[in-house]
Write an enzyme that holds these catalytic residues in place. Structure first.
Site, PDB file in Angstrom:
ATOM      1  CG  ASP A  89      25.836  73.721  60.436  1.00 23.09           C
ATOM      2  OD1 ASP A  89      26.513  73.053  61.244  1.00 23.09           O
ATOM      3  OD2 ASP A  89      24.642  73.448  60.149  1.00 23.09           O
ATOM      4  CG  ASP A  94      25.350  67.137  60.739  1.00 19.65           C
ATOM      5  OD1 ASP A  94      25.941  66.756  59.712  1.00 19.65           O
ATOM      6  OD2 ASP A  94      25.548  66.644  61.863  1.00 19.65           O
ATOM      7  CG  ASP A 126      20.733  73.727  60.166  1.00 22.79           C
ATOM      8  OD1 ASP A 126      21.817  73.858  60.763  1.00 22.79           O
ATOM      9  OD2 ASP A 126      20.048  72.694  60.233  1.00 22.79           O
TER      10      ASP A 126
HETATM   11 MG   LIG Z   1      23.267  72.321  61.488  1.00 22.45          MG
END
Ligand SMILES: [Mg+2]
Length: 271
Positions: free
Chosen positions: A11, A13, A214
């Protein structure tokens, strides 16, 4: 010494990019080591094709990537012996999404989507530069929109989309109209591609797939690999993986945590 092939999905961001300033530099040591070892790093994000392409150039990354939360996989020329760049769509294409939205608009739905905005207007709406707004508008399978009707009308709109196998996913600022897919679809597709490629190259050498994320929208991607790595962040506590998966959790957030975990995994597998 024999060591398995490694393949990494990540991922962006809050994971490879810092949650606040979007910097990746804290992960530079691990990125350099991956490149030197020839380990593919597949970026998998809600960002669009030109947005991820710009970041790949900055990172010196040349591997396939996954755009718009799994809407499409982009395979650069030569990655799997392909003669041209290839884009593989999952779920509905953007054309299909826009067609259904236009049909709903004819029936009275009130909204304002990226396709209705100039790059200038989108820049004003989001605070992006005009160039960045242009990259955000170049989409393959999702349409962000601002709802302008009532809550009741929104419910009717959502039901009408569902009848066309589309759904609405709430983002930070926009509702995203999209088909039924997620980040794991693209990851599984590429995992099989790499598995085939390595099998042809050197038979039975195992392939170990790693994914870093995240947030809850990374959950399925994390569940579809051998080593899930949860990077500490604002939503990372909500990511719950089966105990049998032996998920790794970073101590530090964002790219610092990414760097630490990837370096540890590389050492563990003899790289
Ligand atoms: Mg993310």
């Amino acid at each position: 010494m024999t060591r398995p092939h490694l393949l990494i999905f990540s991922d962006l961001d809050g994971t490879l990019l810092d949650h606040d300033d979007y910097c990746w530099q804290a992960a530079a040591p691990a990125l350099a080591k991956l490149r030197a070892a020839g380990i593919p790093l597949v970026l998998n994000s809600s960002k669009t094709l030109p947005e991820i392409r710009a970041l790949r150039e900055e990172l010196g990354n040349t591997d396939p990537f996954i755009v718009e939360n799994g809407a499409a996989v982009v395979i650069p020329v030569g990655a799997f012996g392909n003669a041209t760049d290839e884009v593989v769509n999952f779920g509905a294409t953007r054309e299909r999404v826009l067609e259904v939205l236009e049909d709903q608009r004819q029936k009275g739905a009130r909204f304002w989507g990226f396709a209705d905005m100039s790059a200038q207007a989108l820049a004003e709406e989001t605070g992006l530069t005009i160039a960045a707004a242009g990259r955000a508008k170049e989409r393959h399978g999702t349409e962000p929109l601002i709802w302008q009707g009532t809550d009741d009308e929104l419910e009717i709109f959502e039901t009408a989309l569902a009848e066309e196998k589309l759904r609405l996913v709430a983002g930070g600022r926009f509702l995203h109209a999209m088909g039924v897919f997620d980040k794991a679809d693209g990851a599984r597709f590429l995992l099989n591609k790499y598995r085939e490629q390595y099998r042809e190259q050197d038979g039975d050498e195992p392939l170990v797939a790693i994914a870093l994320g995240d947030s809850p929208n990374d959950q399925q991607m994390l569940e579809s690999v051998d080593i899930p790595v949860v990077i500490r962040g604002v939503n990372s506590e909500q990511v719950q993986l089966p105990a049998a998966k032996h998920a790794m959790r970073s101590l530090k957030p964002g790219p610092e945590g990414w760097n630490e975990c990837v370096l540890n995994i590389l050492v563990e597998y003899g790289y």
